[in-house]
Design an enzyme around this catalytic site. Structure first.
Site, PDB file in Angstrom:
ATOM      1  N   TYR A 131      41.905  42.661  27.085  1.00  0.00           N
ATOM      2  CA  TYR A 131      41.484  44.548  25.926  1.00  0.00           C
ATOM      3  C   TYR A 131      42.769  44.430  25.124  1.00  0.00           C
ATOM      4  O   TYR A 131      42.533  45.992  25.019  1.00  0.00           O
ATOM      5  CB  TYR A 131      41.890  45.487  27.341  1.00  0.00           C
ATOM      6  CG  TYR A 131      40.744  45.020  29.140  1.00  0.00           C
ATOM      7  CD1 TYR A 131      39.866  44.597  29.258  1.00  0.00           C
ATOM      8  CD2 TYR A 131      41.102  45.471  29.855  1.00  0.00           C
ATOM      9  CE1 TYR A 131      38.729  44.079  29.607  1.00  0.00           C
ATOM     10  CE2 TYR A 131      40.710  45.366  31.473  1.00  0.00           C
ATOM     11  CZ  TYR A 131      38.838  44.685  31.050  1.00  0.00           C
ATOM     12  OH  TYR A 131      38.516  44.955  31.958  1.00  0.00           O
ATOM     13  N   HIS A 150      38.163  36.284  33.799  1.00  0.00           N
ATOM     14  CA  HIS A 150      37.518  36.821  34.142  1.00  0.00           C
ATOM     15  C   HIS A 150      36.193  36.392  33.996  1.00  0.00           C
ATOM     16  O   HIS A 150      34.815  37.775  33.883  1.00  0.00           O
ATOM     17  CB  HIS A 150      37.735  36.971  32.510  1.00  0.00           C
ATOM     18  CG  HIS A 150      37.606  38.575  32.091  1.00  0.00           C
ATOM     19  ND1 HIS A 150      38.682  39.312  31.490  1.00  0.00           N
ATOM     20  CD2 HIS A 150      36.556  39.623  31.781  1.00  0.00           C
ATOM     21  CE1 HIS A 150      37.653  40.502  31.496  1.00  0.00           C
ATOM     22  NE2 HIS A 150      37.203  40.836  31.422  1.00  0.00           N
ATOM     23  N   ASP A 158      44.393  48.441  37.246  1.00  0.00           N
ATOM     24  CA  ASP A 158      43.780  46.888  35.977  1.00  0.00           C
ATOM     25  C   ASP A 158      43.068  46.877  34.947  1.00  0.00           C
ATOM     26  O   ASP A 158      42.696  47.618  34.374  1.00  0.00           O
ATOM     27  CB  ASP A 158      42.276  47.308  36.720  1.00  0.00           C
ATOM     28  CG  ASP A 158      41.334  45.719  36.536  1.00  0.00           C
ATOM     29  OD1 ASP A 158      41.112  44.745  37.261  1.00  0.00           O
ATOM     30  OD2 ASP A 158      40.865  45.559  35.539  1.00  0.00           O
ATOM     31  N   LYS A 200      43.360  39.493  33.938  1.00  0.00           N
ATOM     32  CA  LYS A 200      42.671  38.382  33.811  1.00  0.00           C
ATOM     33  C   LYS A 200      42.916  37.955  32.920  1.00  0.00           C
ATOM     34  O   LYS A 200      43.045  37.773  31.732  1.00  0.00           O
ATOM     35  CB  LYS A 200      41.278  39.058  34.313  1.00  0.00           C
ATOM     36  CG  LYS A 200      40.655  40.240  34.480  1.00  0.00           C
ATOM     37  CD  LYS A 200      39.831  40.681  34.335  1.00  0.00           C
ATOM     38  CE  LYS A 200      39.590  42.380  35.059  1.00  0.00           C
ATOM     39  NZ  LYS A 200      40.320  43.763  34.495  1.00  0.00           N
TER      40      LYS A 200
END
Length: 285
Positions: free
Chosen positions: A59, A121, A54, A88
């Site tokens: 990120y 998200h 994931d 996401k």
């Protein structure tokens, strides 16, 4: 509760509403910077038997995650189809055309032809419905195996379902013994939406909790293992984050013991509605 017969090993998976099978336990890479650390964590996880990875656009480590996936597949001989990869769309890209473009960017960075799961998200007011239409298009075209949301409360889900053609298959939310979200779990169960827990260990804050420590001692396990097993027995998928090989291995070693009814009662009593992340009803990013 999940029946223990469904939880055989790290490859154990459950069907989403469309029949696509999603692993119960995966590796999260939140706050793991781009570079060797992220790539090596993914590679080690796959080598140890993980099949769910994931990540997210925000990120900023999708390139390294993709590197880790490719190296892991090359070393293990596994097919891409054996992995379940999630990313996401970030808040700044919520919108129909913007979300379609964001998906292409994530695929390019990951070096993949498709994602197994793509999520919105955060429920940014006035934007998530247009983004959901984009996810429905990607899904209808077979470019993503499953679609869902993250950090959606019940009222967000109800609002989205009024406009959706396809219901979200997953809602990934903060969930741990101090934030158990029973209303959301019950609502999702009635509508065939699977709950997935991020920050299952409350970013480490629960590792010294006396109740959990006592339960762990009785089972000869770590507190982290008890929490992850609790998730699975609740019927909640989970994605603990770690970059250390021994922790990645320890987190995966939760398929050969079971919690008792008394363990579940004690953990249920720990719920305080406490968050370590933002409240989905009150965020400004």
């Amino acid at each position: 509760m999940t029946t223990h017969t469904e939880l055989h090993n790290l490859q154990s998976a459950f069907p989403l509403a469309n029949g696509v099978r999603m692993p119960w336990l995966g590796l999260g890479v939140f706050k793991v910077p781009e570079g060797d650390e992220a790539a090596n964590a993914v590679k080690e996880a796959v080598r140890l038997g993980y099949r769910s990875i994931d990540t997210a656009a925000i990120y900023d480590n999708e390139m390294s995650v993709g590197t880790g996936i490719r190296e892991a597949l090359a070393e293990t001989g596994l097919a891409r189809e054996s992995l379940f990869v999630t990313s996401k769309v970030w808040n700044a890209d919520l919108g129909y055309e913007e979300t379609l473009a964001a998906y292409e960017t994530s695929l390019r960075k990951l070096g993949l032809d498709y994602l197994d799961l793509y999520l919105i998200h955060w429920p940014v007011a006035g934007k998530y419905k247009a983004a959901w239409s984009a996810l429905e298009k990607l899904y209808a075209e077979g470019r993503v195996k499953a679609i869902g949301v993250s950090n959606f409360h019940v009222h967000h889900l109800e609002d989205l379902l009024q406009a959706a053609t396809v219901a979200p298959m997953v809602d990934q939310v903060e969930l741990h013994p101090r934030l158990q979200q029973p209303e959301l779990r019950a609502y999702a169960a009635k509508r065939g939406i699977r709950i997935e827990a991020w920050s299952p260990l409350m970013q480490g804050e629960l590792l010294d909790d006396p109740t959990l420590t006592a339960i762990a001692r009785r089972h000869g396990r770590s507190v982290a293992q008890v929490i992850l097993r609790w998730d699975l027995e609740l019927g909640v998928a989970t994605i603990p984050k770690s970059t250390r090989t021994h922790r990645i291995a320890e987190n995966a070693d939760v398929f050969d013991f079971s919690l008792t009814e008394e363990d579940h009662r004690q953990i249920a009593a720990m719920d305080r509605g406490l968050r370590v992340g933002p409240d989905p009803d009150n965020f400004n990013f």
